[in-house]
Design a protein around this motif. Structure first.
Motif, PDB file in Angstrom:
ATOM      1  N   PHE A 125      -6.607  -4.643   5.841  1.00  0.00           N
ATOM      2  CA  PHE A 125      -8.042  -4.346   5.899  1.00  0.00           C
ATOM      3  C   PHE A 125      -8.423  -3.731   7.244  1.00  0.00           C
ATOM      4  CE2 PHE A 125      -8.603  -8.012   2.709  1.00  0.00           C
ATOM      5  CZ  PHE A 125      -8.633  -7.145   1.632  1.00  0.00           C
ATOM      6  N   ALA A 171     -16.773   0.593  -0.111  1.00  0.00           N
ATOM      7  CA  ALA A 171     -17.514   1.134   1.036  1.00  0.00           C
ATOM      8  C   ALA A 171     -18.080   2.511   0.708  1.00  0.00           C
ATOM      9  CB  ALA A 171     -16.604   1.212   2.260  1.00  0.00           C
ATOM     10  N   PHE A 172     -17.290   3.316   0.014  1.00  0.00           N
ATOM     11  CA  PHE A 172     -17.756   4.653  -0.354  1.00  0.00           C
ATOM     12  C   PHE A 172     -19.026   4.571  -1.198  1.00  0.00           C
ATOM     13  CE2 PHE A 172     -17.759   8.110  -3.538  1.00  0.00           C
ATOM     14  CZ  PHE A 172     -17.942   9.188  -2.692  1.00  0.00           C
ATOM     15  N   LYS A 193      -7.764  -0.161   7.943  1.00  0.00           N
ATOM     16  CA  LYS A 193      -8.691   0.784   7.303  1.00  0.00           C
ATOM     17  C   LYS A 193     -10.076   0.719   7.937  1.00  0.00           C
ATOM     18  CE  LYS A 193      -6.592   2.632   3.593  1.00  0.00           C
ATOM     19  NZ  LYS A 193      -6.574   4.084   3.385  1.00  0.00           N
ATOM     20  N   ARG A 218     -14.248  10.389   6.803  1.00  0.00           N
ATOM     21  CA  ARG A 218     -15.707  10.530   6.865  1.00  0.00           C
ATOM     22  C   ARG A 218     -16.305  10.415   5.472  1.00  0.00           C
ATOM     23  NH1 ARG A 218     -14.733  13.717  11.085  1.00  0.00           N
ATOM     24  NH2 ARG A 218     -14.429  15.621   9.875  1.00  0.00           N
ATOM     25  N   ILE A 219     -15.680  11.091   4.507  1.00  0.00           N
ATOM     26  CA  ILE A 219     -16.191  11.046   3.131  1.00  0.00           C
ATOM     27  C   ILE A 219     -16.174   9.618   2.600  1.00  0.00           C
ATOM     28  CG2 ILE A 219     -15.707  11.718   0.737  1.00  0.00           C
ATOM     29  CD1 ILE A 219     -14.602  14.392   1.929  1.00  0.00           C
ATOM     30  N   LEU A 220     -15.065   8.921   2.824  1.00  0.00           N
ATOM     31  CA  LEU A 220     -14.912   7.574   2.274  1.00  0.00           C
ATOM     32  C   LEU A 220     -15.641   6.521   3.101  1.00  0.00           C
ATOM     33  CD1 LEU A 220     -11.169   7.848   1.230  1.00  0.00           C
ATOM     34  CD2 LEU A 220     -13.084   7.433  -0.329  1.00  0.00           C
ATOM     35  N   GLY A 221     -16.032   6.893   4.300  1.00  0.00           N
ATOM     36  CA  GLY A 221     -16.783   5.952   5.123  1.00  0.00           C
ATOM     37  C   GLY A 221     -15.903   5.066   5.989  1.00  0.00           C
ATOM     38  N   THR A 222     -14.596   5.402   6.073  1.00  0.00           N
ATOM     39  CA  THR A 222     -13.720   4.570   6.900  1.00  0.00           C
ATOM     40  C   THR A 222     -13.451   5.221   8.253  1.00  0.00           C
ATOM     41  OG1 THR A 222     -11.895   5.429   5.548  1.00  0.00           O
ATOM     42  CG2 THR A 222     -12.647   3.204   5.093  1.00  0.00           C
ATOM     43  N   LEU A 261     -21.926   3.573   0.983  1.00  0.00           N
ATOM     44  CA  LEU A 261     -22.137   4.477   2.111  1.00  0.00           C
ATOM     45  C   LEU A 261     -23.488   5.142   2.144  1.00  0.00           C
ATOM     46  CD1 LEU A 261     -20.376   5.307   4.422  1.00  0.00           C
ATOM     47  CD2 LEU A 261     -19.635   7.276   3.090  1.00  0.00           C
ATOM     48  N   ALA A 263      -6.827  -2.881   0.310  1.00  0.00           N
ATOM     49  CA  ALA A 263      -7.658  -2.138   1.264  1.00  0.00           C
ATOM     50  C   ALA A 263      -8.310  -0.938   0.592  1.00  0.00           C
ATOM     51  CB  ALA A 263      -6.819  -1.700   2.462  1.00  0.00           C
ATOM     52  N   VAL A 264      -7.602  -0.318  -0.363  1.00  0.00           N
ATOM     53  CA  VAL A 264      -8.198   0.802  -1.095  1.00  0.00           C
ATOM     54  C   VAL A 264      -9.382   0.318  -1.930  1.00  0.00           C
ATOM     55  CG1 VAL A 264      -7.789   2.375  -3.038  1.00  0.00           C
ATOM     56  CG2 VAL A 264      -6.224   2.385  -1.090  1.00  0.00           C
ATOM     57  N   SER A 268      -8.708   8.036  -1.956  1.00  0.00           N
ATOM     58  CA  SER A 268      -8.108   6.965  -1.142  1.00  0.00           C
ATOM     59  C   SER A 268      -6.586   7.095  -1.121  1.00  0.00           C
ATOM     60  CB  SER A 268      -8.478   5.595  -1.706  1.00  0.00           C
ATOM     61  OG  SER A 268      -9.799   5.240  -1.352  1.00  0.00           O
ATOM     62  N   LEU A 323     -11.396  -2.029  -1.142  1.00  0.00           N
ATOM     63  CA  LEU A 323     -12.514  -2.204  -0.218  1.00  0.00           C
ATOM     64  C   LEU A 323     -13.052  -0.838   0.238  1.00  0.00           C
ATOM     65  CD1 LEU A 323     -13.968  -4.673   0.819  1.00  0.00           C
ATOM     66  CD2 LEU A 323     -12.346  -4.824   2.696  1.00  0.00           C
ATOM     67  N   GLU A 324     -12.150   0.100   0.436  1.00  0.00           N
ATOM     68  CA  GLU A 324     -12.548   1.455   0.829  1.00  0.00           C
ATOM     69  C   GLU A 324     -13.412   2.098  -0.252  1.00  0.00           C
ATOM     70  OE1 GLU A 324     -10.019   4.618   3.131  1.00  0.00           O
ATOM     71  OE2 GLU A 324      -9.429   4.683   1.036  1.00  0.00           O
ATOM     72  N   GLN A 325     -13.013   1.905  -1.506  1.00  0.00           N
ATOM     73  CA  GLN A 325     -13.780   2.471  -2.621  1.00  0.00           C
ATOM     74  C   GLN A 325     -15.171   1.829  -2.694  1.00  0.00           C
ATOM     75  OE1 GLN A 325     -12.802   4.788  -5.312  1.00  0.00           O
ATOM     76  NE2 GLN A 325     -11.477   5.450  -3.661  1.00  0.00           N
ATOM     77  N   ARG A 359     -15.587   4.556  10.456  1.00  0.00           N
ATOM     78  CA  ARG A 359     -16.337   3.584  11.263  1.00  0.00           C
ATOM     79  C   ARG A 359     -15.791   2.193  10.934  1.00  0.00           C
ATOM     80  NH1 ARG A 359     -21.099   5.688   7.921  1.00  0.00           N
ATOM     81  NH2 ARG A 359     -19.460   7.233   7.764  1.00  0.00           N
ATOM     82  N   PHE A 366     -11.859  -2.246   8.253  1.00  0.00           N
ATOM     83  CA  PHE A 366     -12.648  -3.368   7.737  1.00  0.00           C
ATOM     84  C   PHE A 366     -12.348  -4.595   8.572  1.00  0.00           C
ATOM     85  CE2 PHE A 366     -11.951  -0.543   4.114  1.00  0.00           C
ATOM     86  CZ  PHE A 366     -13.273  -0.256   3.812  1.00  0.00           C
ATOM     87  N   TRP A 375     -16.459  -1.440   9.407  1.00  0.00           N
ATOM     88  CA  TRP A 375     -17.351  -2.172   8.508  1.00  0.00           C
ATOM     89  C   TRP A 375     -17.166  -3.665   8.765  1.00  0.00           C
ATOM     90  CZ3 TRP A 375     -20.288  -0.034   4.317  1.00  0.00           C
ATOM     91  CH2 TRP A 375     -20.143   1.339   4.139  1.00  0.00           C
ATOM     92  N   LEU A 395      -5.597   9.992   1.092  1.00  0.00           N
ATOM     93  CA  LEU A 395      -5.734   9.605   2.493  1.00  0.00           C
ATOM     94  C   LEU A 395      -4.530   8.768   2.938  1.00  0.00           C
ATOM     95  CD1 LEU A 395      -7.225   9.309   5.163  1.00  0.00           C
ATOM     96  CD2 LEU A 395      -8.645   7.519   4.133  1.00  0.00           C
ATOM     97  N   ARG A 396      -4.128   7.826   2.077  1.00  0.00           N
ATOM     98  CA  ARG A 396      -2.979   6.973   2.408  1.00  0.00           C
ATOM     99  C   ARG A 396      -1.723   7.818   2.597  1.00  0.00           C
ATOM    100  NH1 ARG A 396      -1.710   2.527  -2.047  1.00  0.00           N
ATOM    101  NH2 ARG A 396      -0.313   4.150  -2.760  1.00  0.00           N
ATOM    102  N   PRO A 398       0.809  -1.221   0.000  1.00  0.00           N
ATOM    103  CA  PRO A 398       0.000   0.000   0.000  1.00  0.00           C
ATOM    104  C   PRO A 398       0.841   1.270   0.000  1.00  0.00           C
ATOM    105  CG  PRO A 398       0.009  -0.984   2.183  1.00  0.00           C
ATOM    106  CD  PRO A 398       0.800  -1.902   1.307  1.00  0.00           C
TER     107      PRO A 398
END
Lengths: 228, 228
Positions: B117, A218-219, B120, B89-93, A222, A211-212, B28, A214-216, B95, B122, B97, B31-32, A194
């Motif tokens: 995972f 999730a977005f 992030k 918050r925007i990407l939903g991570t 959302l 992980a990205v 994403s 999965l993040e995408q 919280r 997950f 999942w 953010l990384r 990553p």
């Protein structure tokens, strides 16, 4: 997460001959579908059927193929067998590519054992790690291959004509290992760490950050309320 | 290989609020990089530094952020900690999942064990297969989780609030298993089988075909002569 040479930025640069990268990416999907049609003994296929299989319009299919040449015939469609051969030649999978896997953690071992690569003509001919407990171990899925120390990469890459490397190393090792790949003459790196790798322009780098992905996903989920 | 809802075609449709998918994908990556800056105790960062880390222009960075709100301050740049929180918050991570992994072959086991995972947000809370030799086995990396039979998916998904599933099953099982996911109320599927899945529009599907990634890399290398 595919990307141009050098820094892998997630942009969509033009492909090798000015062809948009999404069109090149779809070429792989057309090929995969055509191989399915062929497995079902289909001789010809229309741009509409090919599009339907992928959720694309027939116009998109014809436009994408238009970047690479003139393939089908109006009213008849595409000859499946012939088009499979043409797409493989374009994509370079009409030959065998020798590949190294670097990193033998969970993911590296899974990638080494993944049979889908060989079906596409990618043959894993060498496997590397720097963990003394792993070096020397036999790879269960590949007869006659043992894990080699990463310091042997350059010699082995030359001996075995290795052009592509799959990187499955921890994030902090990815850049130095990528540099070892560059020094070993490797031309393309598929990176699962990553991090964004820096490489000379003549070395192609594609990164897949699981992980990205999965993040995408999730977005996209959302905004939706739970379904049940 | 990311894709819209329903058929995953490799097109780049607009994201949830009409935001171009490449911009969401780069979010994403920003953010990384920001998490890296934070790990190095950086308090602020400029759009140029963020761009440099990813091979993008500072204008691209500002344009991408512009889709989501007003973040930085001219002359000061972005507050790293604050921007990490906003992007999460925007990407939903921001919280946790709950995620299921379906398929416990080599790749499925590697994905189950993949630590990236959880970093992030997950959390793999259930693992499924239909092989009687695998069902009931304890997952070494996840205390107190055992492989369950796929027929328990629906009940477990409801009990454990599972919203996302990672599919690592053979190609021929992917579509029927995806349908079981849909029936179980799962909202997003990350598919590693080399097939295009069909799903209702309210279920997001992203496919990662590992062999296609390598094929695309080979295509980019194809025109180049061997480097040594």
């Amino acid at each position: 997460m595919a990307s141009g040479t050098g820094k892998d930025s997630g942009k969509n640069p033009a492909g090798p001959e000015g062809i948009p990268e999404p069109a090149v990416r779809r070429l792989s999907l057309y090929l995969r579908e055509l191989e399915n049609f062929r497995a079902n003994n289909r001789k010809t296929v229309s741009s509409r059927e090919l599009g339907d299989a992928l959720g694309l319009t027939d116009a998109q299919v014809r436009k994408d193929f238009g970047y690479f040449g003139q393939f089908g015939q109006p009213g008849i469609g595409y000859q499946v067998e012939e088009l499979v051969g043409q797409l493989r030649r374009i994509l370079g999978t009409d030959r065998v590519w020798n590949v190294a896997v670097i990193g033998q953690g969970n993911l590296g071992r899974a990638l080494t054992a993944y049979r889908g690569f060989l079906r596409k003509g990618f043959q894993i001919v060498a496997v590397f790690d720097d963990d003394p407990d792993k070096v020397g171990q036999v790879i269960p899925s590949l007869e006659s291959i043992r894990v080699q120390h990463i310091r042997e990469l350059k010699k082995t890459a030359a001996d075995k004509w290795i052009r592509l490397a799959i990187l499955a190393v921890p994030a902090e090792y990815a850049q130095p290992v990528a540099e070892q790949c560059v020094a070993a003459g490797i031309q393309g790196i598929l990176n699962f760490a990553p991090v964004s790798l820096t490489a000379p322009a003549e070395v192609a780098v594609t990164s897949v950050d699981l992980a990205v992905q999965l993040e995408q996903l999730a977005f996209r989920v959302l905004g939706s309320p739970p379904r049940f």
